[in-house]
Design an enzyme around this catalytic site. Structure first.
Site, mmCIF file in Angstrom:
data_model
loop_
_atom_site.group_PDB
_atom_site.id
_atom_site.type_symbol
_atom_site.label_atom_id
_atom_site.label_comp_id
_atom_site.label_asym_id
_atom_site.label_seq_id
_atom_site.Cartn_x
_atom_site.Cartn_y
_atom_site.Cartn_z
ATOM 1 N N PHE A 149 0.844 -1.194 0.000
ATOM 2 C CA PHE A 149 0.000 0.000 0.000
ATOM 3 C C PHE A 149 0.878 1.243 0.000
ATOM 4 C CE2 PHE A 149 -2.270 3.421 2.238
ATOM 5 C CZ PHE A 149 -3.400 3.516 1.451
ATOM 6 N N GLY A 150 0.590 2.170 -0.930
ATOM 7 C CA GLY A 150 1.291 3.449 -0.997
ATOM 8 C C GLY A 150 0.325 4.600 -0.843
ATOM 9 N N GLY A 210 1.790 8.067 -0.670
ATOM 10 C CA GLY A 210 2.541 9.255 -1.085
ATOM 11 C C GLY A 210 3.160 8.987 -2.437
ATOM 12 N N GLU A 270 12.164 3.143 1.915
ATOM 13 C CA GLU A 270 11.301 3.643 2.991
ATOM 14 C C GLU A 270 11.980 3.696 4.361
ATOM 15 O OE1 GLU A 270 8.218 4.892 2.373
ATOM 16 O OE2 GLU A 270 8.702 4.515 0.271
#
Length: 179
Positions: free
Chosen positions: A8-9, A11, A85
């Protein structure tokens, strides 16, 4: 496909995932909200002049993008995501259920903001966020460009986030005043 591998992103992963995927679907993550709540000392700022980057702060819900990853690509994608990340380990890796736009509910890898990390900024006023973002630059470029890209790409996905738009206007006004 209960054992499918999803990411899940919320940004820049929404418009610049940087990894191969088998499927891309709009998705909503409950219980978290998109926020500039992490001091950036790597990508969009420095230790001397921190900027701010997005995090998944507690509360609300957030619309983003879910990516299904082919099992053969998972090891490579996972290694890439850890490098991208986690440069300063400000996020906590987790698995959360997201609701896809087609109503499927899938478990996805998410990177949640670590509220106990020294770079956790918490809930800042829009004015304080604008002050930190204006003029900040890191290895990935200017902080305002990250915010501008976010607002633009959210709009392209049909997400109109008034607080992000208001923040962008404050940052642009601050930068114009100091130009």
């Amino acid at each position: 496909m209960s054992n499918a591998l999803w990411v899940f992103g919320y940004g820049s992963l929404m418009w610049r995932p940087g990894f191969p995927f088998a499927e891309r679907v709009a998705a909503t993550l409950p219980g978290r909200r998109r926020a500039f709540c992490v001091y950036s000392v790597h990508h969009r700022g420095t230790y001397q002049r921190p900027g701010l980057v997005l995090g998944l702060a507690p509360g609300g819900s957030v619309r983003g993008m879910a990516y299904r990853i082919a099992p053969a690509d998972w090891a490579q994608v996972y290694a890439y995501l850890l490098e991208r990340e986690q440069p300063t380990e400000t996020y906590v890796e987790g698995r959360r259920f997201v609701r896809l736009a087609d109503s499927r509910r899938v478990e996805a890898l998410v990177f949640l903001s670590d509220v106990h990390h020294p770079q956790w900024a918490g809930r800042l006023s829009l004015e304080r966020q604008a002050e930190l973002i204006a003029g900040a630059t890191g290895l990935s470029g200017r902080n305002v460009d990250y915010l501008r890209d976010l607002v633009e790409h959210l709009g392209q996905e049909g997400v109109h986030d008034r607080s992000m738009q208001a923040l962008l206007e404050l940052v642009e006004a601050r930068e114009a005043a100091h130009a």
